[in-house]
Design a protein around this motif. Sequence first.
Motif, mmCIF file in Angstrom:
data_model
loop_
_atom_site.group_PDB
_atom_site.id
_atom_site.type_symbol
_atom_site.label_atom_id
_atom_site.label_comp_id
_atom_site.label_asym_id
_atom_site.label_seq_id
_atom_site.Cartn_x
_atom_site.Cartn_y
_atom_site.Cartn_z
ATOM 1 N N UNK A 16 0.837 -1.188 0.000
ATOM 2 C CA UNK A 16 0.000 0.000 0.000
ATOM 3 C C UNK A 16 0.879 1.247 0.000
ATOM 4 N N UNK A 17 0.769 2.002 -1.115
ATOM 5 C CA UNK A 17 1.588 3.209 -1.238
ATOM 6 C C UNK A 17 1.022 4.323 -0.370
ATOM 7 N N UNK A 18 1.902 5.050 0.310
ATOM 8 C CA UNK A 18 1.468 6.215 1.073
ATOM 9 C C UNK A 18 1.009 7.284 0.089
ATOM 10 N N UNK A 19 -0.196 7.862 0.268
ATOM 11 C CA UNK A 19 -0.683 8.871 -0.655
ATOM 12 C C UNK A 19 0.255 10.084 -0.694
ATOM 13 N N UNK A 20 0.392 10.661 -1.901
ATOM 14 C CA UNK A 20 1.280 11.807 -2.077
ATOM 15 C C UNK A 20 0.490 13.092 -1.829
ATOM 16 N N UNK A 21 0.949 13.884 -0.854
ATOM 17 C CA UNK A 21 0.257 15.130 -0.529
ATOM 18 C C UNK A 21 0.810 16.264 -1.388
ATOM 19 N N UNK A 259 2.475 6.258 -8.566
ATOM 20 C CA UNK A 259 1.198 5.787 -8.001
ATOM 21 C C UNK A 259 0.150 5.627 -9.102
ATOM 22 N N UNK A 260 0.150 6.571 -10.063
ATOM 23 C CA UNK A 260 -0.785 6.472 -11.196
ATOM 24 C C UNK A 260 -0.463 5.263 -12.070
ATOM 25 N N UNK A 261 0.837 5.038 -12.300
ATOM 26 C CA UNK A 261 1.251 3.881 -13.101
ATOM 27 C C UNK A 261 0.837 2.577 -12.430
ATOM 28 N N UNK A 262 0.998 2.525 -11.101
ATOM 29 C CA UNK A 262 0.610 1.328 -10.353
ATOM 30 C C UNK A 262 -0.895 1.094 -10.456
ATOM 31 N N UNK A 263 -1.670 2.200 -10.367
ATOM 32 C CA UNK A 263 -3.134 2.113 -10.468
ATOM 33 C C UNK A 263 -3.523 1.613 -11.863
ATOM 34 N N UNK A 418 -11.111 3.392 -9.097
ATOM 35 C CA UNK A 418 -9.922 3.766 -9.866
ATOM 36 C C UNK A 418 -10.337 4.365 -11.219
ATOM 37 N N UNK A 419 -9.350 4.814 -11.998
ATOM 38 C CA UNK A 419 -9.625 5.528 -13.254
ATOM 39 C C UNK A 419 -10.474 4.722 -14.228
ATOM 40 N N UNK A 420 -10.245 3.420 -14.282
ATOM 41 C CA UNK A 420 -10.954 2.599 -15.278
ATOM 42 C C UNK A 420 -12.449 2.483 -14.967
ATOM 43 N N UNK A 421 -12.804 2.468 -13.681
ATOM 44 C CA UNK A 421 -14.214 2.291 -13.291
ATOM 45 C C UNK A 421 -14.895 3.602 -12.922
ATOM 46 N N UNK A 422 -14.125 4.663 -12.777
ATOM 47 C CA UNK A 422 -14.659 5.934 -12.260
ATOM 48 C C UNK A 422 -15.775 6.509 -13.133
ATOM 49 N N UNK A 479 -7.668 11.293 2.852
ATOM 50 C CA UNK A 479 -6.225 11.101 2.876
ATOM 51 C C UNK A 479 -5.754 9.706 2.512
ATOM 52 N N UNK A 480 -6.650 8.899 1.900
ATOM 53 C CA UNK A 480 -6.282 7.511 1.595
ATOM 54 C C UNK A 480 -6.198 7.267 0.088
ATOM 55 N N UNK A 481 -5.309 6.335 -0.278
ATOM 56 C CA UNK A 481 -5.194 5.934 -1.675
ATOM 57 C C UNK A 481 -6.270 4.891 -1.975
ATOM 58 N N UNK A 482 -6.452 4.599 -3.273
ATOM 59 C CA UNK A 482 -7.466 3.620 -3.690
ATOM 60 C C UNK A 482 -7.293 2.278 -2.985
ATOM 61 N N UNK A 483 -6.035 1.784 -2.914
ATOM 62 C CA UNK A 483 -5.826 0.460 -2.306
ATOM 63 C C UNK A 483 -6.119 0.476 -0.805
ATOM 64 N N UNK A 484 -5.827 1.594 -0.136
ATOM 65 C CA UNK A 484 -6.153 1.704 1.300
ATOM 66 C C UNK A 484 -7.665 1.731 1.515
ATOM 67 N N UNK A 485 -8.377 2.425 0.620
ATOM 68 C CA UNK A 485 -9.845 2.499 0.729
ATOM 69 C C UNK A 485 -10.450 1.112 0.501
ATOM 70 N N UNK A 486 -9.874 0.363 -0.462
ATOM 71 C CA UNK A 486 -10.363 -0.989 -0.731
ATOM 72 C C UNK A 486 -10.164 -1.903 0.489
ATOM 73 N N UNK A 487 -9.041 -1.732 1.177
ATOM 74 C CA UNK A 487 -8.799 -2.517 2.395
ATOM 75 C C UNK A 487 -9.849 -2.201 3.445
ATOM 76 N N UNK A 488 -10.224 -0.923 3.550
ATOM 77 C CA UNK A 488 -11.264 -0.491 4.496
ATOM 78 C C UNK A 488 -12.615 -1.106 4.117
ATOM 79 N N UNK A 489 -12.899 -1.174 2.822
ATOM 80 C CA UNK A 489 -14.131 -1.804 2.341
ATOM 81 C C UNK A 489 -14.243 -3.242 2.827
ATOM 82 N N UNK A 490 -13.167 -3.965 2.634
ATOM 83 C CA UNK A 490 -13.169 -5.379 3.012
ATOM 84 C C UNK A 490 -13.391 -5.548 4.509
#
Length: 493
Positions: A16-21, A259-263, A418-422, A479-490
Amino acid sequence: MGVNDHDVTVPLQTEQHAPVEGRLTKCLAFSAVVIALASFQFGYHIGCVNAPGGLITEWIIGSHKDLFEKELTRENADLAWSVAVSIFAVGGMAGGLLSGWLADKVGRRGALFYNNILALAAAALMGLAKSVGAYPMIILGRLIIGFNCGLSSGLVPMYLTEISPVNLRGMLGSLPQLCVTIAILVSQIFGLPHLLGTEDRWPLILAFTVVPAVLQLSLLLLCPESPKYTMGVRGLKQEAENALKKLRGTDDVAAEIQAMEDEAAAVQGQAKPTMGDMFKGALLWPMSIAIMMMLAQQLSGINVAMFYSTVIFRGAGLTGNEPFYATIGMGAVNVIMTLISVWLVDHPKFGRRSLLLAGLTGMFFSTLLLVGALTLQNQGPDYKWASYSAIVLVLLFVISFATGPGAIPWFFVSEIFDSSARGSANSIAVMVNWAANLLVGLTFLPINNLLGQFSFFIFSGFLAFFIFYTWKFVPETKGKSIDQIQAEFEKRK
C-alpha cells in the motif's frame, strides 16, 4: 473476457503506497474554480423557476392562444409549467447516465467544453421564447439545460478528484456544491420583483444561462486535462507528467506518477468495466455504497424543507415580500455553511464519515422537532412561539445538510473507484441522484396534501436508515489511496 475477469478490477494490493500530498498552487486553484463553474448552472436552474413561475404561467396562456388559437385553462397552463420545471430532472438523469462515457471518450476537459455548447443552446431557447411567442421553447430549453447539468454532475467531481492531491481532495471536491448554493442564492435575488422578477424582464433570468457558459468556455483551454485520465485511460505518460507538473507547480512528481502507473497497471489487460460490470464481483460493494450516498442526499428532504420555508415564514407573521427575503436569508446561510464545510472536510479532526453522520443526525432531529413546531403553530395565536421555533429548525436542517450530505456524496464516488471504473460509477450514481430528485419532486405535493406537516416523518424514517447505513458500512476515505480504501471496504464488509 468473462464476468470473473472483472472480479479483480479493483484489487487489494499487498503493497500500500502512502498517498502523495500536495499544496494549493495557482494553477490548481484556477483550474478547480473554472471546472466547478459548470455546477453554477445546476444550482441556478433549481432556483430560477420559483419567483417568475406565476408570471410565466400567465404568459403560457397567451402564448398558447396565439399559437393554436385555443384558450388554455389555468389548470392546463399550470400543468405545462410543471412539465417545464420537472423535465429538468429528466434531462439530468439522461445527462448523468452519459457523463462517464463522454468523459472517457473526449476527456474530462473536452466533455465540459461540449457541455457548454448545450448550455448556450438552452439559453437561446429559453431567453428568446417570449420574443418568439412559443412556450414549448422553454420546455425544450429546460430539457437541454437539465441534460447539461446531469453531465456536469458527473464530470465536475470526477475531474476535480483526479487533479487534486490527496490532502486537498475533500476541499476541492466540495467546490461544486458551494457553486450550487451560490447559484441558488443568485437566482433567488434575480427573481425579486424590483430586479428581474417582472412581466417584462423574466426572460432575462433564463437568458443569464449564457454568462457562466461563455465564461467557462473561454477559460477551460487554460486548464490542463486530468493527468489520471491521460495516464489511466489514454496511456500517455509524458502528457500526464507535463499536466501534473503544471498543477503541482514543481518538477518533482515522480512519486505521484508512480502511483498512477501502479493504479493503471493493476487493471492492465482487463476489459474496461461496463455499466453492468459495476454490479458484479469486487465492484458491487463500492457501487452499492455510492448509490446509497446519493439516495441519502435526495431522500433527506432538503428540497421539501426549501419548499416549506416560505410557508413557515408566513406562519411566523412575515407578510408581503418578507417571506421571500427570509428565504434568500436561508439561501445565504446555506452558502456560508457550505463554505465552512469546504474547510471542515479536510480538517485533521474530521473525516468524511463523521461529517456525514453529524449532518444526517442533525437533519433527523430537526425533522422530528419541526413536525411538532408546525403542529403547534397550526393550533392558533397562543402558540406564536412555535412559528419562530420552526424557523430555527429549518435553518438547523439546512446547516446540517451543508455540513456533509450536501457536498460529500458528489466527490465520494470518485474517491472509491480507480480511473478505469470511475466513469461508469459516476454515471450510475449521478443518474440515481437525479432519479431520486425527480421522484421526490413528483410525489411530495400529493403526499403533503394527504399528510400535511407529518409528511416530514417519511424523511425522518429515511434519515434514520441512512444514519445506520453510514455508521455500519461507509468507509473513511480522507487522505487515503485507492488500495487503502479498498482494504477499508473489506474490513467493513
